[in-house]
Design a protein around this motif. Structure first.
Motif, short mmCIF file in Angstrom:
data_model
loop_
_atom_site.label_atom_id
_atom_site.label_comp_id
_atom_site.label_asym_id
_atom_site.label_seq_id
_atom_site.Cartn_x
_atom_site.Cartn_y
_atom_site.Cartn_z
N HIS A 1 0.85 -1.18 0.00
CA HIS A 1 0.00 0.00 0.00
C HIS A 1 0.89 1.23 0.00
O HIS A 1 1.84 1.32 0.79
N LYS A 2 0.58 2.17 -0.88
CA LYS A 2 1.46 3.32 -1.07
C LYS A 2 0.76 4.64 -0.76
O LYS A 2 -0.43 4.79 -1.03
N LEU A 3 1.53 5.56 -0.19
CA LEU A 3 1.09 6.93 0.01
C LEU A 3 2.22 7.85 -0.44
O LEU A 3 3.39 7.51 -0.32
N THR A 4 1.82 9.01 -0.94
CA THR A 4 2.80 10.00 -1.38
C THR A 4 2.79 11.18 -0.42
O THR A 4 1.73 11.66 -0.03
N ALA A 5 3.98 11.63 -0.04
CA ALA A 5 4.11 12.76 0.88
C ALA A 5 5.23 13.68 0.41
O ALA A 5 6.01 13.33 -0.49
N PHE A 6 5.28 14.85 1.03
CA PHE A 6 6.28 15.84 0.67
C PHE A 6 6.88 16.43 1.95
O PHE A 6 6.16 16.61 2.95
N GLY A 7 8.18 16.68 1.94
CA GLY A 7 8.81 17.29 3.10
C GLY A 7 8.33 18.72 3.30
O GLY A 7 7.90 19.39 2.35
N ARG A 8 8.36 19.18 4.53
CA ARG A 8 7.96 20.56 4.83
C ARG A 8 8.89 21.15 5.88
O ARG A 8 9.39 20.44 6.75
N LYS A 9 9.10 22.44 5.77
CA LYS A 9 9.99 23.13 6.71
C LYS A 9 9.21 23.98 7.71
O LYS A 9 9.63 24.16 8.85
N ASP A 10 8.09 24.54 7.24
CA ASP A 10 7.29 25.38 8.14
C ASP A 10 6.58 24.51 9.16
O ASP A 10 5.91 23.54 8.80
N GLU A 11 6.74 24.85 10.44
CA GLU A 11 6.08 24.11 11.51
C GLU A 11 5.31 25.07 12.41
O GLU A 11 5.38 26.28 12.23
N GLY A 12 4.60 24.51 13.37
CA GLY A 12 3.81 25.33 14.27
C GLY A 12 2.34 25.32 13.89
O GLY A 12 1.95 24.86 12.81
N LYS A 13 1.49 25.83 14.79
CA LYS A 13 0.04 25.81 14.58
C LYS A 13 -0.38 26.61 13.36
O LYS A 13 -1.26 26.21 12.60
N GLY A 14 0.26 27.76 13.17
CA GLY A 14 -0.11 28.60 12.03
C GLY A 14 0.17 27.91 10.71
O GLY A 14 -0.65 27.92 9.79
N ALA A 15 1.34 27.27 10.60
CA ALA A 15 1.70 26.57 9.37
C ALA A 15 0.77 25.38 9.13
O ALA A 15 0.34 25.12 7.99
N SER A 16 0.43 24.65 10.20
CA SER A 16 -0.48 23.51 10.06
C SER A 16 -1.86 23.97 9.63
O SER A 16 -2.51 23.33 8.79
N ARG A 17 -2.30 25.10 10.15
CA ARG A 17 -3.61 25.64 9.78
C ARG A 17 -3.63 26.01 8.30
O ARG A 17 -4.61 25.75 7.59
N ARG A 18 -2.56 26.61 7.82
CA ARG A 18 -2.49 26.98 6.40
C ARG A 18 -2.50 25.75 5.51
O ARG A 18 -3.12 25.74 4.43
N LEU A 19 -1.81 24.70 5.94
CA LEU A 19 -1.81 23.45 5.17
C LEU A 19 -3.22 22.88 5.05
O LEU A 19 -3.64 22.47 3.96
N ARG A 20 -3.94 22.84 6.15
CA ARG A 20 -5.29 22.27 6.13
C ARG A 20 -6.20 23.09 5.23
O ARG A 20 -7.05 22.53 4.52
#
Length: 230
Positions: A6-25
């Motif tokens: 079973h395969k999933l594709t992901a990408f690395g990210r540098k921005d962390e924190g609640k604000g960055a996670s909120r923008r991703l969602r």
């Protein structure tokens, strides 16, 4: 049954924190982390829609996943998933890397088969119910089954299938050995009438059953119902 790939594709990210996670969602992506396996934790992101579809399958929770992060594949297990309390949104995922020669501890779902062909399954007044939905197992990654089958083809009315009766695939062992103190029921064949009577007994305690009027109208108040003198 051995696990399929079973395969999933992901990408690395540098921005962390609640604000960055909120923008991703808001952008339709899921913040996640990959850890373990003798390497440093890495923050990643996945596309929400294909991941949401994947998490609707049993394998997402119990199988080894080939996670390609920026094109580099690694073997992982899902260890935690946070969902939105009422929206169909995955808030965060935790994946753990696995090594080929190291045993892993995983919950694997049980699949019950041949119930309809069993004596209990053919009886109109018998119900076969599962008491356990999954098992805690330990095995090497190569031996991890996608699920464990429990054959109920011979179960009859009144029978109970216990954990000790379950046949485990080769290379798989329980995380807790079966003993007199630890041998829970996995499936039970009960008469439907008995189930209904037990439910009624639990829902309506004897003290709460209303008294039954044994006959006659209510007594007339004193003085009523007597013929008046002429």
């Amino acid at each position: 049954m051995a696990s399929k790939e079973h395969k999933l594709t992901a990408f690395g990210r540098k921005d962390e924190g609640k604000g960055a996670s909120r923008r991703l969602r808001h952008a339709g992506r899921i913040p996640a982390v990959v850890y373990g396996g003798g390497a440093d934790p890495v923050s990643i992101e996945l596309e929400h829609e294909p991941t949401w579809l994947a998490q609707m399958n049993d394998w997402f929770y119990s199988s080894i996943i080939t996670l390609a992060v920026d094109g580099k594949a690694q073997q992982v297990l899902l260890r935690d998933m946070q969902r939105h309390p009422y929206k169909q949104i995955i808030m965060h995922l935790d994946f753990q890397r696995v090594k080929a020669g190291e045993k892993i501890h995983v919950k694997v779902p049980l699949h019950f088969i041949n119930i309809d062909e069993s004596p209990a399954g053919k009886a109109a007044d018998v119900s076969v119910t599962s008491e356990l939905n999954d098992l805690d197992i330990v095995c090497l990654p190569k031996d991890l089954p996608e699920f464990i089958e429990v054959d109920l083809g011979n179960i009859a009315a009144g029978d109970t299938v216990y954990l000790a009766d379950v046949k485990l695939p080769s290379g798989v062992e329980l995380s807790h050995a079966v003993s007199e103190e630890h041998n829970p029921a996995v499936a039970v064949a009960r008469f439907v009438k008995e189930e209904v009577e037990e439910e009624v007994a639990e829902e309506v305690p004897a003290d709460d059953v209303p008294a039954i009027d044994q006959g006659g109208d209510e007594a007339a108040p004193e003085g009523e119902g007597e013929s008046k003198g002429e």
